[in-house]
Design an enzyme around this catalytic site. Structure first.
Site, PDB file in Angstrom:
ATOM      1  N   SER A  51      46.178  46.013  36.377  1.00  0.00           N
ATOM      2  CA  SER A  51      47.118  45.615  37.423  1.00  0.00           C
ATOM      3  C   SER A  51      46.698  44.269  37.985  1.00  0.00           C
ATOM      4  CB  SER A  51      47.127  46.656  38.546  1.00  0.00           C
ATOM      5  OG  SER A  51      45.942  46.526  39.293  1.00  0.00           O
ATOM      6  N   LYS A  52      47.447  43.809  38.973  1.00  0.00           N
ATOM      7  CA  LYS A  52      47.182  42.499  39.574  1.00  0.00           C
ATOM      8  C   LYS A  52      45.744  42.376  40.078  1.00  0.00           C
ATOM      9  CE  LYS A  52      51.791  41.095  40.871  1.00  0.00           C
ATOM     10  NZ  LYS A  52      52.574  42.348  40.986  1.00  0.00           N
ATOM     11  N   ARG A  53      45.160  43.505  40.481  1.00  0.00           N
ATOM     12  CA  ARG A  53      43.772  43.482  40.954  1.00  0.00           C
ATOM     13  C   ARG A  53      42.843  42.864  39.908  1.00  0.00           C
ATOM     14  NH1 ARG A  53      41.540  48.118  40.703  1.00  0.00           N
ATOM     15  NH2 ARG A  53      43.335  49.102  39.739  1.00  0.00           N
ATOM     16  N   HIS A  54      43.208  43.022  38.637  1.00  0.00           N
ATOM     17  CA  HIS A  54      42.337  42.543  37.571  1.00  0.00           C
ATOM     18  C   HIS A  54      42.580  41.070  37.238  1.00  0.00           C
ATOM     19  CE1 HIS A  54      42.480  46.974  36.781  1.00  0.00           C
ATOM     20  NE2 HIS A  54      41.194  46.762  36.702  1.00  0.00           N
ATOM     21  N   GLY A  55      43.509  40.417  37.915  1.00  0.00           N
ATOM     22  CA  GLY A  55      43.792  38.998  37.628  1.00  0.00           C
ATOM     23  C   GLY A  55      45.193  38.848  37.067  1.00  0.00           C
TER      24      GLY A  55
END
Ligand code: GLU
Length: 480
Positions: free
Chosen positions: A253-257
């Site tokens: 997800s966006k948390r990972h970049g």
């Protein structure tokens, strides 16, 4: 073998996630491997989730990777339209057919009733599901609701007994009890189909030979199989592709970049590297090969090599592959791809820089920091950085003065080897380590302690600018 037809069927809900694009890539590779067709179908029946430029974001994502589709909303094809919102009459006709055969029925339950039903089921510790209320209506009850103009949906009348085997060419067979499958909604009260109806009708009408989609759709698979059976259609082979997880084993997800291929492109990842990297998310040729060009992927891709364990998105591996592909570029190609990242320069300079920078970057967006010293008029930096380890202002000054005298004697800086030898001799004469001498010169000329090779940097920067920078560095040290 039947004609191979594989579809990518995204919903226009935003820039497709790389996990989704990996699914598209597998379809594309299988179609190209077999000489079949790669079809793009837009699943836009959930209008509430749509974003305005959703279609364009999908097309752009596929273009970034060069996944050219053979049939689709923009190019047409023999089984169009390829946007589900333009196929509503087809879904309505198909549900009418199921109703006529007694395999689907109108349901008039209100949202309030359904909410109450679910709450009661939960309170009893049961799985929430439709309770067959409208399936059991008498003709008279149905007619009465019709007369009252009650809003209605169409539900599939799932067989209440028996078992169904789900065949998945990645996960194997699974047999389920029909009684555990919900009487799912096929057609909503606004006349739009649900995903389940639309996907089955379209995969059938578009003659899809292999359905590949993310394994988060496995829970829906029983509904689809029962729907195929209700229509009396053959079920094409289905394969649910492994999910793509972040390094922490959580769904990417966006948390990972970055999560879209456009973002990766803008960060300076090459198409070749992205394609290679995504292909390896859930597919492997053997236990050692990592580098695959597009043609090789097309040549080697087979369905039996798709893995079922989740794939881990390892950014370090993507960086490694990207560095590999950057180094492999010709100088001309490198200059062309680097150009958008260094807009202040021209093609000739970029080409000259190629051999100096190719080896030093993992992503194209790292180039500006490496070469921006070339495009600045005069450098601004702290004069203290001119004074390296074990030096003082006087020794840094001595080094720069000696370097200036040597460089001044050369009308061009083309003979890098000769100049370097002379500068080494200067350092020796001053009793300085090369690292100290060239360190001071590097900061004076580039403003950085890390730069492309110094002799080449001075050659590209040119004699005049180089000498001016050294002179400015000297006066900065004189005034310290
Ligand atoms: N529209 C679905 C999605 O966005 C497609 C699933 C499928 O390929 O059947 O993921």
């Amino acid at each position: 073998m039947t004609d191979i037809r594989v579809r990518f069927a995204p919903s226009p809900t935003g820039a497709p996630h790389v996990g989704n694009i990996r699914t598209a890539l597998f379809g594309y590779l299988w179609a190209r491997h077999t000489g079949g067709k790669f079809i793009l179908r837009i699943e836009d029946t959930d209008q509430a989730r749509e974003v305005e430029n959703g279609l364009e974001l999908i097309l752009e994502s596929l273009r970034v990777l060069g996944l050219q589709w053979d049939e689709g909303p923009d190019v047409g094809g023999p089984y169009g339209p390829y946007e589900q919102s333009k196929r509503l009459p087809l879904y309505q006709e198909h549900t009418a057919r199921l109703i006529a055969q007694g395999q689907a029925y109108y349901c008039y339950c209100t949202e309030e009733r359904l909410a109450r039903m679910r709450a009661d089921q939960k309170a009893r510790g049961e799985q929430t599901r439709y309770d067959y209320h409208c399936r059991n209506l008498s003709e008279a009850e149905r007619a009465e609701r019709e007369r009252a103009g009650a809003p209605k949906v169409v539900r599939l009348a799932v067989p209440r007994g028996g078992k169904t085997t789900l065949r998945d060419f990645i996960h194997g067979d699974l047999t389920i009890e029909n009684k555990n499958v919900d009487d799912q909604v096929l057609l909503k009260s606004d006349g739009f189909p649900t995903y389940h109806l639309a996907v089955v009708v379209d995969d059938h009408l578009m003659k899809i030979s292999h359905v590949m989609r993310g394994d988060d759709w496995i829970p829906s698979f029983p509904k689809h199989v029962l729907l195929y059976q209700a229509f009396g259609w053959d079920i094409p082979p289905h394969g649910h592709l492994p999910n793509v997880l972040g390094p922490d084993k959580k769904k990417l997800s966006k948390r990972h970049g970055a999560t879209s291929v456009m973002q990766f492109r803008d960060e300076g990842y090459l198409t070749e590297a992205l394609l290679n990297f995504l292909a390896r998310l859930g597919w492997s040729y053997d236990d050692k090969s990592e580098v695959f060009a597009r043609d090789q992927l097309i040549d080697l891709f087979t369905l039996d090599k798709i893995e079922h364990a989740p794939a881990i998105f390892d950014l370090a591996k993507l960086d490694w592959l990207n560095g590999y592909y950057i180094r492999a570029l010709s100088d001309d190609d490198f200059a062309a791809r680097a150009a958008p990242f260094v807009p202040q320069t021209d093609a000739a300079t970029l080409r000259a820089l190629a051999p100096l920078t190719k080896e030093r970057v993992k992503k194209l967006n790292e180039i500006p920091a490496l070469v921006d010293f070339l495009f600045e008029e005069d450098l601004e930096y702290d004069p203290q950085t001119l004074i390296g380890k074990g030096m003082d202002a006087a020794s840094a000054l001595a080094a720069l003065r000696a370097a200036r005298a040597t460089l001044d004697k050369h009308v061009s800086f083309d003979d890098e080897e000769k100049i370097e030898a002379e500068l080494r001799a200067d350092a020796e004469k001053l009793g300085m380590k090369n690292l100290q001498f060239f360190g001071a010169l590097r900061v004076a000329v580039t403003g950085k302690t890390v730069s492309p090779p110094l002799m080449s940097s001075m050659r590209i920067l040119g004699r005049e600018k180089t000498l001016r920078r050294i002179a400015r560095a000297i006066s900065a040290l004189e005034y310290l």
